[in-house]
Design a protein around this motif. Structure first.
Motif, short mmCIF file in Angstrom:
data_model
loop_
_atom_site.label_atom_id
_atom_site.label_comp_id
_atom_site.label_asym_id
_atom_site.label_seq_id
_atom_site.Cartn_x
_atom_site.Cartn_y
_atom_site.Cartn_z
N ALA A 1 0.52 -0.74 0.21
CA ALA A 1 -0.11 -0.25 -0.09
C ALA A 1 1.04 1.47 0.03
O ALA A 1 0.36 1.88 -0.17
CB ALA A 1 -0.79 -0.15 0.61
N TRP A 2 1.94 1.21 0.66
CA TRP A 2 3.11 2.51 0.77
C TRP A 2 4.40 1.82 0.44
O TRP A 2 4.98 1.25 0.88
CB TRP A 2 2.91 3.04 1.31
CG TRP A 2 3.70 4.75 1.08
CD1 TRP A 2 2.94 5.33 0.47
CD2 TRP A 2 5.04 5.10 1.81
NE1 TRP A 2 4.00 6.36 0.49
CE2 TRP A 2 5.40 6.47 1.25
CE3 TRP A 2 5.89 4.11 2.95
CZ2 TRP A 2 6.11 6.55 1.78
CZ3 TRP A 2 6.84 4.37 3.13
CH2 TRP A 2 7.55 5.64 2.53
N ALA B 1 -2.63 11.07 3.80
CA ALA B 1 -2.98 11.02 1.75
C ALA B 1 -2.15 10.47 1.56
O ALA B 1 -2.89 10.19 0.04
CB ALA B 1 -2.53 12.45 1.18
N GLU B 2 -0.86 9.12 1.40
CA GLU B 2 0.03 8.90 0.47
C GLU B 2 -0.26 6.94 0.87
O GLU B 2 0.33 6.51 -0.08
CB GLU B 2 1.09 9.05 0.73
CG GLU B 2 1.67 10.08 0.28
CD GLU B 2 3.30 10.55 1.27
OE1 GLU B 2 4.15 10.24 -0.01
OE2 GLU B 2 3.47 10.20 2.60
N LEU B 3 -1.41 7.40 1.84
CA LEU B 3 -1.89 6.27 1.83
C LEU B 3 -2.72 4.84 1.09
O LEU B 3 -4.21 6.04 0.83
CB LEU B 3 -2.17 5.85 3.39
CG LEU B 3 -0.83 5.61 3.91
CD1 LEU B 3 -1.80 4.85 5.79
CD2 LEU B 3 0.37 4.12 3.58
N ALA B 4 -2.88 4.35 -0.11
CA ALA B 4 -4.11 3.72 -0.69
C ALA B 4 -4.59 2.15 0.10
O ALA B 4 -4.38 1.61 -0.26
CB ALA B 4 -2.91 2.92 -2.13
N LEU B 5 -5.31 2.87 0.46
CA LEU B 5 -5.49 1.52 1.35
C LEU B 5 -7.36 0.98 0.89
O LEU B 5 -8.18 1.94 0.44
CB LEU B 5 -5.95 2.33 2.92
CG LEU B 5 -4.84 2.57 3.66
CD1 LEU B 5 -5.35 2.88 5.15
CD2 LEU B 5 -3.60 0.99 3.18
N ASP B 6 -7.74 -0.43 1.56
CA ASP B 6 -8.77 -1.15 0.70
C ASP B 6 -9.58 -1.32 1.95
O ASP B 6 -9.10 -2.09 2.50
CB ASP B 6 -7.29 -2.33 0.14
CG ASP B 6 -9.36 -3.16 -0.80
OD1 ASP B 6 -10.41 -3.05 -0.62
OD2 ASP B 6 -9.34 -4.31 -1.44
N ALA B 7 -10.78 -1.33 2.07
CA ALA B 7 -11.68 -1.51 2.77
C ALA B 7 -11.93 -2.78 2.33
O ALA B 7 -12.40 -3.46 3.95
CB ALA B 7 -13.42 -1.13 2.56
N VAL C 1 -10.71 -2.08 8.98
CA VAL C 1 -9.99 -3.72 8.76
C VAL C 1 -9.33 -3.53 9.80
O VAL C 1 -7.80 -3.10 10.85
CB VAL C 1 -8.54 -3.07 6.97
CG1 VAL C 1 -7.99 -3.79 6.86
CG2 VAL C 1 -9.95 -2.72 5.90
N PRO C 2 -8.65 -5.38 9.56
CA PRO C 2 -7.77 -5.51 10.65
C PRO C 2 -6.58 -4.67 10.96
O PRO C 2 -5.80 -5.29 9.67
CB PRO C 2 -7.91 -7.44 10.74
CG PRO C 2 -8.78 -7.43 9.80
CD PRO C 2 -9.19 -6.71 9.22
N ARG C 3 -5.68 -4.42 11.75
CA ARG C 3 -4.49 -3.62 11.64
C ARG C 3 -3.84 -4.83 12.58
O ARG C 3 -4.30 -5.39 14.10
CB ARG C 3 -4.14 -2.21 12.96
CG ARG C 3 -4.74 -1.18 12.53
CD ARG C 3 -4.72 -0.23 13.27
NE ARG C 3 -5.34 0.86 12.66
CZ ARG C 3 -6.98 1.34 12.42
NH1 ARG C 3 -7.31 1.00 13.22
NH2 ARG C 3 -7.08 2.75 11.66
N ILE C 4 -2.52 -5.23 11.74
CA ILE C 4 -1.63 -5.81 12.21
C ILE C 4 0.02 -5.30 12.23
O ILE C 4 0.03 -4.12 11.78
CB ILE C 4 -1.85 -7.35 11.92
CG1 ILE C 4 -2.70 -7.87 10.71
CG2 ILE C 4 -0.62 -8.64 12.11
CD1 ILE C 4 -3.54 -8.45 12.38
N CYS C 5 0.70 -4.92 14.13
CA CYS C 5 1.19 -4.60 13.85
C CYS C 5 2.49 -5.16 14.41
O CYS C 5 2.16 -5.72 15.69
CB CYS C 5 1.82 -3.33 15.00
SG CYS C 5 1.69 -2.09 14.42
#
Length: 370
Positions: free
Chosen positions: A127-128, A142-148, A175-179
């Motif tokens: 995504a980036w 704004a730079e992140l292209a995120l998919d629902a 969307v589940p965040r995995i970190c």
């Protein structure tokens, strides 16, 4: 190198990992290696099936949930294999068989290591990526292209090699965040309830190598696949309360001592965050005051509070810096093998006085070698 006492060596440990542990924890570990209080056995010889160890796991789960401000809707697991194993476990449990791509942020060396493992299990969309800029900064929202529709978003909160750290939660709440929080886990407060799964190997901020903490939502656990090997199945590990096989008892016990120290002596996450911020301020001030002699790798807005990464004017000067720093008692300052340079890691266990001593060394070296 001049002779230094063990306490002096431990107190000036700027290694990228394993990192320094608090002195009070080291004192308790020293005692436990001979005999754990109220048990009478060495920590190295206590059964993982004992009632005592079950109480250790139970208290540690509670301590971590309380420190993170999470309710019992989250499970806390203590696994083996480091963060590297999590690079595989996450997609095996959440991506295998999915027709939709998981999203990954490629922000540095370690997030790059996670990508090929995920691609073994299913489609992946980056995504980036900061690769074109040499991983010198992190993305804006704004730079992140995120998919629902993505099954999850994976990113690393702190890139130890490049000295980059997110100072906000990124991604979509639907969307589940995995970190991967391996290098800044339990180092500052945060909105941890916005994450579905957090993992962190211990040897930066919270203990010795050998154990990885995984914090995950129950609802995510219930959605996981059932066609993965048992040892790599989060559900199986949760059902076994982290003792599916023989766990690293010693490492888990040390993490328990660190969480007690954070809770009872360090002021919780707000207290340790204030200390960590001050250490970082001291070192970045020395870097910025050098008039370009020390050159930071990370954009100022994305600077890590855990890893201060910089270069000097030429390899000869860098080597002289490292040699003189070693003679002064500072250890672990070599930059990662992939980028070279200097890296001063200022994890939880490092005292402010050590950062101040190193900043003074930096100032003096710059004056003499500019």
């Amino acid at each position: 190198m001049k002779m230094l006492t063990p306490n002096q060596l431990n107190s000036l440990n700027f290694s990228g990992g394993p990192g320094a542990l608090p002195e009070t924890v080291l004192d308790q570990v020293r005692e436990a290696i001979v005999s754990v209080p109220d048990v009478g056995l060495s920590i190295l010889g206590i059964s993982h099936r004992s009632d005592w160890f079950a109480s250790v796991v139970a208290e540690l789960e509670t301590n971590i949930r309380v420190l993170l401000g999470l309710d019992k809707g989250y499970r806390v697991l203590f696994l083996q294999g480091g963060a590297t194993q999590q690079f595989s476990m996450v997609p095996m449990n959440l991506l295998r068989g999915s027709p939709v791509a998981a999203q990954y942020l490629h922000t540095g060396y370690w997030s790059g290591k996670a990508l090929p493992e995920a691609r073994r299990e299913g489609p992946v969309q980056v995504a980036w990526s900061g690769e074109a800029s040499g991983f010198s900064h992190l993305p804006t929202d704004a730079e992140l292209a995120l998919d629902a529709d993505a099954p999850y978003l994976h990113y690393i909160s702190n890139e130890t090699v490049e000295g980059l750290q997110f100072h906000r939660v990124v991604g979509r709440d639907d969307v589940p965040r995995i970190c991967d929080m391996s290098s800044d886990f339990l180092s500052r407060p945060g909105e941890f309830d916005r994450f579905s799964l957090i993992y962190a190997h211990a040897q930066k901020n919270i203990g010795p190598a050998g154990v990885t903490v995984v914090v995950l939502r129950d609802e995510l656990l219930q959605k996981m696949r059932g066609d993965v090997p048992t040892f790599l199945d989060y559900r199986a590990q949760a059902d076994a309360n982290s003792v599916l096989n023989t766990p690293p008892v010693f490492a888990i016990y040390v993490i328990l001592l660190v969480t007690r120290w954070l809770r009872d002596e360090a002021g919780g996450l707000p207290g340790i965050a204030a200390k960590n911020a001050k250490k970082a301020e001291v070192l970045y001030k020395a870097l910025d005051a050098s008039r370009g002699f020390y050159r930071g790798r990370a954009a100022a807005a994305d600077r890590s509070l855990m890893n201060v990464v910089f270069t000097l004017p030429g390899s000869d000067v860098e080597q002289r810096f490292l040699d003189e720093a070693a003679d002064a008692g500072f250890s672990g300052l070599n930059g990662h093998r992939s980028v070279g340079g200097i890296r001063a890691s200022i994890y939880n266990g490092l005292e402010l006085s050590a950062a101040e001593m190193f900043a003074n060394f930096m100032d003096d070296f710059a004056r003499r070698n500019r």
